[in-house]
Structure formats: C-alpha cells, structure tokens
Design a protein around this motif. Structure first.
Motif, PDB file in Angstrom:
ATOM      1  N   ILE A 115       1.066  -1.212   0.016  1.00 45.81           N
ATOM      2  CA  ILE A 115       0.077  -0.264   0.105  1.00 45.81           C
ATOM      3  C   ILE A 115       0.452   1.249   0.086  1.00 45.81           C
ATOM      4  O   ILE A 115       1.339   1.242   0.502  1.00 45.81           O
ATOM      5  CB  ILE A 115      -1.199   0.245   1.224  1.00 45.81           C
ATOM      6  N   GLU A 116       0.477   2.265  -0.933  1.00 45.72           N
ATOM      7  CA  GLU A 116       1.217   3.264  -1.116  1.00 45.72           C
ATOM      8  C   GLU A 116       0.433   4.210  -0.544  1.00 45.72           C
ATOM      9  O   GLU A 116      -0.504   4.511  -2.137  1.00 45.72           O
ATOM     10  CB  GLU A 116       2.371   3.493  -2.184  1.00 45.72           C
ATOM     11  N   PHE A 117       0.390   5.205   0.639  1.00 49.17           N
ATOM     12  CA  PHE A 117      -0.250   5.987   0.200  1.00 49.17           C
ATOM     13  C   PHE A 117       0.337   7.085   0.728  1.00 49.17           C
ATOM     14  O   PHE A 117      -0.749   8.159   0.930  1.00 49.17           O
ATOM     15  CB  PHE A 117      -1.034   5.331   2.085  1.00 49.17           C
ATOM     16  N   ILE A 118       1.394   7.683   0.741  1.00 51.68           N
ATOM     17  CA  ILE A 118       1.801   8.753   1.306  1.00 51.68           C
ATOM     18  C   ILE A 118       2.443   9.930   0.228  1.00 51.68           C
ATOM     19  O   ILE A 118       3.770   9.094  -0.736  1.00 51.68           O
ATOM     20  CB  ILE A 118       2.728   9.179   2.210  1.00 51.68           C
ATOM     21  N   SER A 119       2.044  10.573  -1.171  1.00 53.08           N
ATOM     22  CA  SER A 119       2.805  11.271  -2.265  1.00 53.08           C
ATOM     23  C   SER A 119       2.548  12.618  -2.415  1.00 53.08           C
ATOM     24  O   SER A 119       1.761  13.091  -2.596  1.00 53.08           O
ATOM     25  CB  SER A 119       2.106  10.738  -3.130  1.00 53.08           C
ATOM     26  N   ALA A 120       3.606  13.401  -1.430  1.00 54.25           N
ATOM     27  CA  ALA A 120       3.560  14.346  -0.759  1.00 54.25           C
ATOM     28  C   ALA A 120       4.495  15.332  -2.221  1.00 54.25           C
ATOM     29  O   ALA A 120       5.426  14.807  -2.312  1.00 54.25           O
ATOM     30  CB  ALA A 120       4.656  15.027   0.464  1.00 54.25           C
ATOM     31  N   ASN A 121       4.101  15.886  -2.397  1.00 53.73           N
ATOM     32  CA  ASN A 121       5.095  16.918  -3.492  1.00 53.73           C
ATOM     33  C   ASN A 121       6.008  17.571  -3.498  1.00 53.73           C
ATOM     34  O   ASN A 121       6.059  18.527  -2.380  1.00 53.73           O
ATOM     35  CB  ASN A 121       3.634  18.038  -4.448  1.00 53.73           C
ATOM     36  N   PRO A 122       7.903  17.265  -3.196  1.00 47.61           N
ATOM     37  CA  PRO A 122       8.636  17.688  -3.003  1.00 47.61           C
ATOM     38  C   PRO A 122       8.976  19.429  -3.178  1.00 47.61           C
ATOM     39  O   PRO A 122       9.673  20.017  -2.247  1.00 47.61           O
ATOM     40  CB  PRO A 122       9.643  17.131  -3.664  1.00 47.61           C
ATOM     41  N   THR A 123       8.366  19.406  -4.314  1.00 43.22           N
ATOM     42  CA  THR A 123       8.311  20.995  -4.873  1.00 43.22           C
ATOM     43  C   THR A 123       7.871  21.705  -4.219  1.00 43.22           C
ATOM     44  O   THR A 123       7.372  22.725  -4.573  1.00 43.22           O
ATOM     45  CB  THR A 123       8.938  21.483  -6.461  1.00 43.22           C
ATOM     46  N   GLY A 124       6.822  21.765  -3.660  1.00 40.26           N
ATOM     47  CA  GLY A 124       5.189  22.145  -3.151  1.00 40.26           C
ATOM     48  C   GLY A 124       4.933  21.812  -1.781  1.00 40.26           C
ATOM     49  O   GLY A 124       5.191  21.236  -1.399  1.00 40.26           O
ATOM     50  N   PRO A 125       4.265  23.222  -0.872  1.00 38.51           N
ATOM     51  CA  PRO A 125       3.926  22.872  -0.380  1.00 38.51           C
ATOM     52  C   PRO A 125       2.572  21.363   0.349  1.00 38.51           C
ATOM     53  O   PRO A 125       2.458  20.542  -0.037  1.00 38.51           O
ATOM     54  CB  PRO A 125       2.460  24.227   0.234  1.00 38.51           C
ATOM     55  N   LEU A 126       2.869  21.281   1.987  1.00 36.35           N
ATOM     56  CA  LEU A 126       2.872  19.644   2.759  1.00 36.35           C
ATOM     57  C   LEU A 126       0.930  19.987   2.752  1.00 36.35           C
ATOM     58  O   LEU A 126       0.670  21.783   3.173  1.00 36.35           O
ATOM     59  CB  LEU A 126       2.626  19.471   3.570  1.00 36.35           C
ATOM     60  N   THR A 127       0.082  19.696   2.560  1.00 37.92           N
ATOM     61  CA  THR A 127      -1.089  20.105   2.177  1.00 37.92           C
ATOM     62  C   THR A 127      -2.134  19.495   3.548  1.00 37.92           C
ATOM     63  O   THR A 127      -1.801  18.176   3.288  1.00 37.92           O
ATOM     64  CB  THR A 127      -1.716  19.845   0.873  1.00 37.92           C
ATOM     65  N   LEU A 128      -3.176  19.227   4.109  1.00 40.65           N
ATOM     66  CA  LEU A 128      -3.615  18.934   4.584  1.00 40.65           C
ATOM     67  C   LEU A 128      -4.033  17.532   4.330  1.00 40.65           C
ATOM     68  O   LEU A 128      -4.460  16.793   4.957  1.00 40.65           O
ATOM     69  CB  LEU A 128      -5.074  19.612   5.329  1.00 40.65           C
ATOM     70  N   ALA A 129      -3.771  17.387   2.995  1.00 39.43           N
ATOM     71  CA  ALA A 129      -4.923  15.853   2.149  1.00 39.43           C
ATOM     72  C   ALA A 129      -3.149  15.421   1.831  1.00 39.43           C
ATOM     73  O   ALA A 129      -3.800  14.019   2.063  1.00 39.43           O
ATOM     74  CB  ALA A 129      -5.000  16.732   0.597  1.00 39.43           C
ATOM     75  N   ASN A 130      -2.251  16.051   2.217  1.00 43.30           N
ATOM     76  CA  ASN A 130      -0.957  14.522   2.852  1.00 43.30           C
ATOM     77  C   ASN A 130      -1.698  14.049   3.757  1.00 43.30           C
ATOM     78  O   ASN A 130      -1.312  13.176   4.475  1.00 43.30           O
ATOM     79  CB  ASN A 130       0.517  16.028   3.106  1.00 43.30           C
ATOM     80  N   GLY A 131      -1.473  15.014   4.735  1.00 42.16           N
ATOM     81  CA  GLY A 131      -1.774  13.907   6.142  1.00 42.16           C
ATOM     82  C   GLY A 131      -2.755  13.472   6.406  1.00 42.16           C
ATOM     83  O   GLY A 131      -2.740  12.182   6.959  1.00 42.16           O
ATOM     84  N   ARG A 132      -4.276  13.685   5.824  1.00 36.49           N
ATOM     85  CA  ARG A 132      -5.307  12.586   5.827  1.00 36.49           C
ATOM     86  C   ARG A 132      -4.577  11.461   4.982  1.00 36.49           C
ATOM     87  O   ARG A 132      -4.938  10.485   5.225  1.00 36.49           O
ATOM     88  CB  ARG A 132      -6.241  12.893   4.821  1.00 36.49           C
ATOM     89  N   GLY A 133      -3.915  11.522   3.585  1.00 35.24           N
ATOM     90  CA  GLY A 133      -3.698  10.012   3.087  1.00 35.24           C
ATOM     91  C   GLY A 133      -2.248   9.756   3.900  1.00 35.24           C
ATOM     92  O   GLY A 133      -3.067   8.162   4.035  1.00 35.24           O
ATOM     93  N   GLY A 134      -1.486  10.252   4.822  1.00 34.16           N
ATOM     94  CA  GLY A 134      -0.367   9.230   5.250  1.00 34.16           C
ATOM     95  C   GLY A 134      -1.834   8.830   6.577  1.00 34.16           C
ATOM     96  O   GLY A 134      -1.007   7.298   7.690  1.00 34.16           O
ATOM     97  N   PHE A 135      -2.457   8.978   7.301  1.00 27.87           N
ATOM     98  CA  PHE A 135      -3.651   8.181   8.402  1.00 27.87           C
ATOM     99  C   PHE A 135      -4.274   7.297   7.398  1.00 27.87           C
ATOM    100  O   PHE A 135      -4.445   6.364   8.126  1.00 27.87           O
ATOM    101  CB  PHE A 135      -4.455   9.455   8.642  1.00 27.87           C
ATOM    102  N   MET A 136      -5.160   7.621   6.557  1.00 28.55           N
ATOM    103  CA  MET A 136      -5.354   6.859   6.143  1.00 28.55           C
ATOM    104  C   MET A 136      -5.205   5.736   5.539  1.00 28.55           C
ATOM    105  O   MET A 136      -5.288   4.355   5.812  1.00 28.55           O
ATOM    106  CB  MET A 136      -6.948   7.900   4.518  1.00 28.55           C
ATOM    107  N   GLY A 137      -3.202   5.618   4.848  1.00 27.85           N
ATOM    108  CA  GLY A 137      -3.371   4.684   4.664  1.00 27.85           C
ATOM    109  C   GLY A 137      -2.940   3.439   5.561  1.00 27.85           C
ATOM    110  O   GLY A 137      -2.391   2.988   5.478  1.00 27.85           O
ATOM    111  N   ASP A 138      -2.345   4.234   6.851  1.00 26.64           N
ATOM    112  CA  ASP A 138      -1.992   3.884   7.805  1.00 26.64           C
ATOM    113  C   ASP A 138      -3.247   3.033   8.135  1.00 26.64           C
ATOM    114  O   ASP A 138      -2.807   1.397   8.812  1.00 26.64           O
ATOM    115  CB  ASP A 138      -1.700   4.740   9.094  1.00 26.64           C
TER     116      ASP A 138
END
Length: 142
Positions: A115-138
């Motif tokens: 399961i790949e669930f965190i895909s933060a954009n390395p060139t852009g800002p972190l967003t709420l969706a990045n945190g939600r994706g991590g939680f959901m994937g976990d």
C-alpha cells in the motif's frame, strides 16, 4: 465467488465480441454517464472498418437482456455506458457481508500486499490532504 463488477461487464462483452478485441471497462468521471463505461464498440469498429455508433447500438441490443444491467446507453462516438441493476448490487453486498474478510480472495493471494499512501509533492507545500493520506493509508495497512 463473485468477481469485480467491471470484470463481469468485460466478461459479458467478450461473449458477443471476437476474442481478439482488446477493450477496456472503467468508471466514468461523471455519474450521469453510468456506473461503468466501455470503449469496446470503438475498438471493434476500428478493427472492422464499421461505423462505431452502429457497432455500439448492435452491442447494446445484444447485452440488453442481461440481468447485470439496469440500463445501457450509447454515448458520443460509440461509447457504451452501463448502469448496474440494484438487485445485483444488493446481492453483491450480501456476499460481502457473508464472506467478510475472505471476500474477493483468490487462490493467487499470497497474503502480502503493498500500500502506497503518502505522496507529498517535494516541490510544493504540504497540505491537509497529505496528512489525511498518511492517516488513511496507515489505517488500511493495519
């Protein structure tokens, strides 16, 4: 065991088309285009030199009596849009509730998944969706 609905649609279309036709069945972007959509008529028309709209209408008539479908429509240049019967969806839900964790398991299942669930954009800002994706994937992984 029941197979995924898109695979069931593909199986029904393959019954009326030659084996050499390589088409897709997918979820449309907009719900008004049905539950699933297929390019089978477009592919078959291209291979045979026929009119895609006529091929789509022919496929629609051949698939019309199948209990899986509530409704089939021809759209655009020859796409087929499918609405799944409520009875089929209810039966599938009953199957899921009955089999619980063994639902959709095949003999090919080896017990491991990735399961790949965190895909933060390395060139852009972190967003709420990045945190939600991590939680959901976990949660899914657990």
């Amino acid at each position: 065991m029941m197979i995924i609905l898109s695979e069931r649609i593909q199986k029904e279309i393959k019954k009326v088309l030659p084996k050499a036709v390589n088409f897709s069945v997918s979820k449309p972007d907009h719900f008004e285009f049905g539950d699933y959509s297929s390019n089978a008529a477009l592919i078959w028309a291209k291979q045979t030199g026929q009119n895609p709209g006529k091929v789509a209408e022919d496929l629609k008539s051949k698939l019309a009596g199948i209990k899986l479908f509530k409704k089939i429509e021809v759209a655009g240049p020859g796409f087929l849009n499918f609405w799944i019967s409520e009875k089929i969806l209810q039966d599938e839900l009953k199957e899921i509730l009955k089999k619980k964790f063994s639902y959709a398991k095949t003999s090919e299942d080896k017990g491991k998944i990735q399961i790949e669930f965190i895909s933060a954009n390395p060139t852009g800002p972190l967003t709420l969706a990045n945190g939600r994706g991590g939680f959901m994937g976990d949660v899914l992984a657990n």
